[in-house]
Design an enzyme around this catalytic site. Sequence first.
Site, mmCIF file in Angstrom:
data_model
loop_
_atom_site.group_PDB
_atom_site.id
_atom_site.type_symbol
_atom_site.label_atom_id
_atom_site.label_comp_id
_atom_site.label_asym_id
_atom_site.label_seq_id
_atom_site.Cartn_x
_atom_site.Cartn_y
_atom_site.Cartn_z
ATOM 1 N N LYS A 177 22.319 23.974 29.847
ATOM 2 C CA LYS A 177 21.167 24.880 29.814
ATOM 3 C C LYS A 177 20.420 24.743 31.143
ATOM 4 O O LYS A 177 21.043 24.671 32.194
ATOM 5 C CB LYS A 177 20.302 24.614 28.589
ATOM 6 C CG LYS A 177 21.120 24.775 27.277
ATOM 7 C CD LYS A 177 20.674 23.822 26.182
ATOM 8 C CE LYS A 177 21.716 23.740 25.092
ATOM 9 N NZ LYS A 177 21.445 22.747 24.067
ATOM 10 N N ASP A 213 23.326 18.342 16.320
ATOM 11 C CA ASP A 213 22.716 19.349 15.429
ATOM 12 C C ASP A 213 23.682 19.840 14.343
ATOM 13 O O ASP A 213 23.258 20.218 13.250
ATOM 14 C CB ASP A 213 22.139 20.527 16.220
ATOM 15 C CG ASP A 213 23.174 21.258 17.071
ATOM 16 O OD1 ASP A 213 24.286 20.725 17.256
ATOM 17 O OD2 ASP A 213 22.866 22.349 17.574
#
Length: 477
Positions: A177, A213
Site C-alpha cells: 500500500k 485478517d
Amino acid sequence: KFSSHTFNHVTNIDYQIKARIKFQDLKKMSSVDEVLSPFSLNKDAVNRIKTLMQSEMVKGLEKDGGSTLKMLPTYVHGVPDGTEQGDFLALDLGGTNFRVLKVTLKDRKYEQVETKIVLPDEVITDTQQRLFGFLADVVAGFTKEHNIKAVLPLGFTFSFPVKQLSLTSGLLITWTKKFTAKGAEGQDVVRLLKAAFDQREDVKVDVVALVNDTTGTMMARALTDVNCHVGVILGTGTNACYMEQISAIPKWTGDKNEKQVIVNMEWGAFGDAESGDPHEAGALAEFRTDFDKQLDDSSPNAGKQRYEKMISGMYLGETVRLVLVKLVQLGLAFNGLASEELLTRNAFDTTLVSEVEDPSDTDHSNTKKWLSQLKLSFTPEDLDTVLKVCQAVSRRGARLAAAGVAAVVEKIKKVDDCIVAVDGSVFQKHPTFRSIMSETLNELLPGNKIRLERAEDGSGRGAALVAAVAVRMKGQT
C-alpha cells in the site's frame, strides 16, 4: 396519392430495413459473445482448477517455496469454544485507518467499543519509531477515554506480508500500500510495537497474538458457528485460511504435540510465475484470457497475484474496461468511438460493476449515469453490451472463487458439514457473486452441506477472539 400497391411496397421496404437492422444487431451480439467466450468456465474447467489448487496446497505444506501458495501456519491452534470471557484489546493496522477496540466476551456474545484514526501520510512514510509511537499514542488515548486500568491481552492485526515465527512474533517481509516507514522491514513487528509501549508510563499491554485478517474472519464467525472451518476474504484483494491437521504439514517446525493449526494460504498468488519471470505461463495459463495478460503486464506486480487479479475488487472493474475498449476497437460498442476517460486505466471501478448488474435497475439508469460520466455516447444496445461484459467477468470471478473453496473443503474432508466465513466488499455488495459461488459449489460437489456465511470485522473483533483463545489455551497447558 399512394395506391395500395405503393403503400404495401413501402411497408415491405420498411419491414426489410427493420429486419436487416435486427439481423445486424444479432450479428453484433454474437460477435460480442465471441469476445466474451474465454471468460466462460464450464464444469470441467472449474474442476481442473479445483484439482490444480489442491496440488499446490499439498506442495506448499511440504516445504517453504515449494508452491505458489505460501501455506503459512499461523500458530493459532483453536477456535472459540464459548468459555472465553473478559475484556480484550484489538489493534487493526492495514490501510489508511488504524483502529483500536475493546471487546468484552461472555457466553459466545460480545460487546465492543472502538476508535478509528486516519493515519497521516507523514507518519506511515517516516520511521518505524514514529509509526509505532503514533499507534501507542492512540492506544493510550483510548485506554484513558474508556478508563481501562488493567493490562489487557491484545490481538494485533497486521495486514502486511509477514513471516510468522510464533503466535507472538513475525518478521515484516515488505511494506505494501502506501506504507514505507524505514527500519521495519525484516524486523519483528510485535517487538517494534512493544518497544513503543515501553517508552510510556501511561499504558501497558500484553500482546498475545499477531493476527492475519483472514484468520480473524474465520474466528469472528467461529464464535457463533462451531462448524466454521474456513475463512475467505473477497474484497479489494482475496485470500483464504482453514484449519489443517498438523500431520498433513510436513514443514511444521512448531510444537509436535499440537493436533491442528490454522493455515494462511495466501491464495491470491495461485498460478503465479514461480521463476519470477512475469511472462512465465503458470498453473492457470489455459484459463487466463488476453485481457488478464494485458492487466497483469501493466500492473506494478506483473506475474504476481494472478488468481487475485481474476477475482478481486481491485481488478474486476479494470478487466471490464479492457474488454469494452476491445469492443470499441472492433466497432461493437459505442459506435467505435472511445472517450479519453474510457481509455484511462482504472476508470471503471468494481463498484460500477455491482451497480450495472443490480437486478432492480431494470431501466439501466446506473449504467447510463456511469457511461455519461465516462463521456461516452451510447445506444440501448450498448447498455445491454455493458451489462453482458460485467456479468461475464463477475461470473468468471465467482466460479474461480468457488473452485478455491471447493478445493479447500474437499481436502479437509468437511464437504458434509462446513461453514465458510466470508468477508469483503465483493461478496457483500455484488448482487450475484454469492449465489453464483453457491451454484458452482453444488456443481462441483453435488449434495454438499457447505454454507457461505458473512463474517464481519475479522480484522477487529476477530483479532480480539484470537487473543481470547490464546489466553484460554495457555491456561489449559
